[in-house]
Design an enzyme around this catalytic site. Structure first.
Site, mmCIF file in Angstrom:
data_model
loop_
_atom_site.group_PDB
_atom_site.id
_atom_site.type_symbol
_atom_site.label_atom_id
_atom_site.label_comp_id
_atom_site.label_asym_id
_atom_site.label_seq_id
_atom_site.Cartn_x
_atom_site.Cartn_y
_atom_site.Cartn_z
ATOM 1 N N ASP A 17 0.832 -1.209 0.000
ATOM 2 C CA ASP A 17 0.000 0.000 0.000
ATOM 3 C C ASP A 17 0.868 1.260 0.000
ATOM 4 O O ASP A 17 1.970 1.260 0.545
ATOM 5 C CB ASP A 17 -0.903 -0.023 1.240
ATOM 6 C CG ASP A 17 -2.040 0.992 1.127
ATOM 7 O OD1 ASP A 17 -2.368 1.400 -0.013
ATOM 8 O OD2 ASP A 17 -2.586 1.378 2.170
ATOM 9 N N GLY A 18 0.310 2.317 -0.586
ATOM 10 C CA GLY A 18 0.980 3.626 -0.519
ATOM 11 C C GLY A 18 1.494 4.150 -1.850
ATOM 12 O O GLY A 18 2.130 5.204 -1.884
ATOM 13 N N ASN A 19 1.196 3.439 -2.943
ATOM 14 C CA ASN A 19 1.679 3.905 -4.254
ATOM 15 C C ASN A 19 1.101 5.267 -4.616
ATOM 16 O O ASN A 19 1.812 6.149 -5.097
ATOM 17 C CB ASN A 19 1.270 2.917 -5.364
ATOM 18 C CG ASN A 19 1.951 1.573 -5.232
ATOM 19 O OD1 ASN A 19 2.842 1.407 -4.416
ATOM 20 N ND2 ASN A 19 1.512 0.616 -6.035
ATOM 21 N N ARG A 30 -0.838 9.131 -10.075
ATOM 22 C CA ARG A 30 -0.858 7.911 -9.257
ATOM 23 C C ARG A 30 -0.171 6.744 -9.969
ATOM 24 O O ARG A 30 0.473 5.915 -9.341
ATOM 25 C CB ARG A 30 -2.304 7.521 -8.939
ATOM 26 C CG ARG A 30 -3.018 8.467 -7.986
ATOM 27 C CD ARG A 30 -4.471 8.039 -7.817
ATOM 28 N NE ARG A 30 -4.568 6.661 -7.351
ATOM 29 C CZ ARG A 30 -4.427 6.297 -6.067
ATOM 30 N NH1 ARG A 30 -4.231 7.204 -5.149
ATOM 31 N NH2 ARG A 30 -4.522 5.034 -5.726
ATOM 32 N N HIS A 34 2.500 3.562 -8.976
ATOM 33 C CA HIS A 34 2.395 2.118 -9.259
ATOM 34 C C HIS A 34 3.641 1.624 -10.009
ATOM 35 O O HIS A 34 4.128 0.530 -9.765
ATOM 36 C CB HIS A 34 1.142 1.821 -10.079
ATOM 37 C CG HIS A 34 -0.134 2.102 -9.336
ATOM 38 N ND1 HIS A 34 -0.347 1.679 -8.049
ATOM 39 C CD2 HIS A 34 -1.264 2.783 -9.693
ATOM 40 C CE1 HIS A 34 -1.553 2.058 -7.644
ATOM 41 N NE2 HIS A 34 -2.118 2.731 -8.614
ATOM 42 N N SER A 62 -6.874 -6.110 -6.100
ATOM 43 C CA SER A 62 -8.018 -6.703 -5.397
ATOM 44 C C SER A 62 -9.250 -6.732 -6.289
ATOM 45 O O SER A 62 -9.326 -6.020 -7.302
ATOM 46 C CB SER A 62 -8.319 -5.926 -4.108
ATOM 47 O OG SER A 62 -8.964 -4.713 -4.418
ATOM 48 N N ASN A 65 -10.455 -3.379 -6.591
ATOM 49 C CA ASN A 65 -9.681 -2.414 -7.385
ATOM 50 C C ASN A 65 -10.253 -2.198 -8.784
ATOM 51 O O ASN A 65 -9.928 -1.206 -9.438
ATOM 52 C CB ASN A 65 -8.211 -2.856 -7.508
ATOM 53 C CG ASN A 65 -7.403 -2.661 -6.241
ATOM 54 O OD1 ASN A 65 -6.420 -3.362 -6.002
ATOM 55 N ND2 ASN A 65 -7.773 -1.698 -5.394
ATOM 56 N N TRP A 66 -11.126 -3.099 -9.252
ATOM 57 C CA TRP A 66 -11.756 -2.889 -10.568
ATOM 58 C C TRP A 66 -12.576 -1.603 -10.574
ATOM 59 O O TRP A 66 -12.857 -1.037 -11.628
ATOM 60 C CB TRP A 66 -12.671 -4.063 -10.944
ATOM 61 C CG TRP A 66 -11.949 -5.350 -11.235
ATOM 62 C CD1 TRP A 66 -12.001 -6.489 -10.488
ATOM 63 C CD2 TRP A 66 -11.086 -5.640 -12.342
ATOM 64 N NE1 TRP A 66 -11.211 -7.470 -11.057
ATOM 65 C CE2 TRP A 66 -10.636 -6.981 -12.197
ATOM 66 C CE3 TRP A 66 -10.631 -4.903 -13.446
ATOM 67 C CZ2 TRP A 66 -9.778 -7.584 -13.112
ATOM 68 C CZ3 TRP A 66 -9.765 -5.511 -14.350
ATOM 69 C CH2 TRP A 66 -9.355 -6.836 -14.188
ATOM 70 N N ARG A 68 -11.671 1.249 -9.459
ATOM 71 C CA ARG A 68 -10.846 2.459 -9.601
ATOM 72 C C ARG A 68 -11.053 3.073 -10.991
ATOM 73 O O ARG A 68 -11.583 2.410 -11.892
ATOM 74 C CB ARG A 68 -9.369 2.107 -9.400
ATOM 75 C CG ARG A 68 -9.084 1.752 -7.954
ATOM 76 C CD ARG A 68 -7.620 1.789 -7.625
ATOM 77 N NE ARG A 68 -7.446 1.587 -6.200
ATOM 78 C CZ ARG A 68 -6.328 1.796 -5.524
ATOM 79 N NH1 ARG A 68 -5.265 2.232 -6.161
ATOM 80 N NH2 ARG A 68 -6.259 1.595 -4.228
ATOM 81 N N GLU A 204 1.152 -13.351 12.061
ATOM 82 C CA GLU A 204 1.681 -12.205 12.793
ATOM 83 C C GLU A 204 1.567 -11.001 11.855
ATOM 84 O O GLU A 204 1.883 -11.103 10.662
ATOM 85 C CB GLU A 204 3.162 -12.433 13.163
ATOM 86 C CG GLU A 204 3.369 -13.577 14.132
ATOM 87 C CD GLU A 204 2.697 -13.327 15.474
ATOM 88 O OE1 GLU A 204 2.637 -12.163 15.918
ATOM 89 O OE2 GLU A 204 2.203 -14.305 16.078
HETATM 90 C C1 FPP Z 1 -2.150 0.028 -3.303
HETATM 91 O O1 FPP Z 1 -1.661 1.345 -3.311
HETATM 92 C C2 FPP Z 1 -1.545 -0.716 -4.400
HETATM 93 C C3 FPP Z 1 -2.240 -1.275 -5.429
HETATM 94 C C4 FPP Z 1 -3.696 -1.186 -5.552
HETATM 95 C C5 FPP Z 1 -1.578 -1.968 -6.525
HETATM 96 C C6 FPP Z 1 -0.282 -2.625 -6.237
HETATM 97 C C7 FPP Z 1 0.460 -2.718 -7.515
HETATM 98 C C8 FPP Z 1 1.790 -2.676 -7.643
HETATM 99 C C9 FPP Z 1 2.706 -2.639 -6.500
HETATM 100 C C10 FPP Z 1 2.476 -2.635 -8.980
HETATM 101 C C11 FPP Z 1 2.090 -3.697 -9.963
HETATM 102 C C12 FPP Z 1 2.155 -5.085 -9.442
HETATM 103 C C13 FPP Z 1 3.050 -6.020 -9.817
HETATM 104 C C14 FPP Z 1 2.993 -7.374 -9.223
HETATM 105 C C15 FPP Z 1 4.093 -5.754 -10.813
HETATM 106 P P1 FPP Z 1 -2.695 2.560 -3.427
HETATM 107 O O2 FPP Z 1 -2.746 2.977 -4.850
HETATM 108 O O3 FPP Z 1 -4.017 2.190 -2.829
HETATM 109 O O4 FPP Z 1 -1.979 3.627 -2.545
HETATM 110 P P2 FPP Z 1 -2.654 4.816 -1.715
HETATM 111 O O5 FPP Z 1 -3.299 4.186 -0.516
HETATM 112 O O6 FPP Z 1 -1.473 5.646 -1.348
HETATM 113 O O7 FPP Z 1 -3.617 5.508 -2.628
#
Ligand code: FPP
Length: 256
Positions: A17-19, A30, A34, A62, A65-66, A68, A204
């Site tokens: 999380d946190g991208n 955003r 990613h 998830s 996530n569809w 989004r 854990e």
């Molecule tokens: C949550 O961050 C992250 C995701 C929904 C996607 C995760 C995807 C990747 C790490 C990259 C692609 C995956 C692979 C396996 C190559 P967020 O966007 O919800 O962050 P935020 O809470 O800061 O908005």
């Protein structure tokens, strides 16, 4: 932080999380978060493989996530394809088995055409299992199993009295690699977010403030060291755990 390589968790799962926040902090789209998140995936997969973690399950997309914005979903699917293409040789060359959990039938063809052959080509690999949770939801997974069990009961192939915890466990796809020992969530939030609800029952939990694109080997080692400092009781008392604990091994360590 010291990590004792003989007491590693067998199955580590990560909510990456946190991208989005990483990108927003830099006034970038955003999708750039990613993209940098994919680089963190590479770093952590390498670290896990080097250490000898048996299974690493990553929450890459998830079921929720569809919902989004379509351009973000499209960017995530393109990044996933890119990752599978660029990491193919490293996965195969390092005897990593790539597998998935989730409703992968929902993924676009451009992902399936690189994902499916890699899953097949790596199926016999045993050095580490890298499981990508894609279009995955823990409740959805349990509901799917409940439906299958109901169908079996309706057709008479299972008796309701046979349906116990062990029976259900065997039906849950994400349990193929066993229970989760350590569940890491990055990005500062402290939630499970519908990830591996069944298999993480006794995991854990480790919450890291680091935003996923900044997550690296040192953060991963910190999480593993924190795991090793925990006492896992599984409902028993401390005294019982101490009595049954194997004598401490002569430790080999890696340091971050
Ligand atoms: C949550 O961050 C992250 C995701 C929904 C996607 C995760 C995807 C990747 C790490 C990259 C692609 C995956 C692979 C396996 C190559 P967020 O966007 O919800 O962050 P935020 O809470 O800061 O908005």
């Amino acid at each position: 932080m010291l990590v004792e390589v003989r007491r590693l968790p067998r199955h580590v799962a990560i909510i990456m999380d946190g991208n989005g926040r990483w990108a927003q902090l830099r006034r970038q789209p955003r999708t750039e978060g990613h993209r940098r998140g994919s680089d963190a995936v590479r770093r952590v997969v390498r670290a896990a493989r080097r250490l000898g973690i048996e299974t690493l399950t990553l929450f890459a997309f998830s079921e929720q996530n569809w919902d989004r914005p379509p351009d973000e979903v499209e960017a995530l699917m393109s990044l996933l394809r890119e990752f599978l293409v660029t990491e193919r040789d490293e996965i195969l060359g390092n005897a990593i088995r790539l597998t998935t959990v989730g409703r992968i039938g929902r993924l676009p063809a451009m992902v399936r055409e690189v994902l499916d052959p890699l899953v097949e080509a790596s199926a016999s690999h045993r050095a580490m299992t890298l499981c990508l949770a894609l279009s995955y939801g823990g409740r959805e997974e349990i509901a799917d199993v409940a439906r299958r069990i109901a169908q079996c009961a309706a057709s008479g192939s299972v008796l309701p009295s046979d349906v116990d915890e062990s029976y259900v466990s065997k039906m849950i796809p994400s349990m193929e690699f066993g229970e989760v020992d350590l569940l890491i969530r990055t990005g500062g939030e402290q939630r499970i977010s519908n990830f591996l609800l069944w298999g993480a029952a006794y995991a854990e939990l480790h919450f890291s403030p680091t935003l996923w694109p900044d997550y690296g080997e040192a953060d991963f080692f910190d999480a593993l060291a924190a795991f090793q400092a925990r006492e896992r009781r599984f409902g028993r008392t401390s005294a019982q755990v101490r009595e049954s604990a194997p004598s401490p091994s002569v430790a080999s360590h890696v340091q971050s």
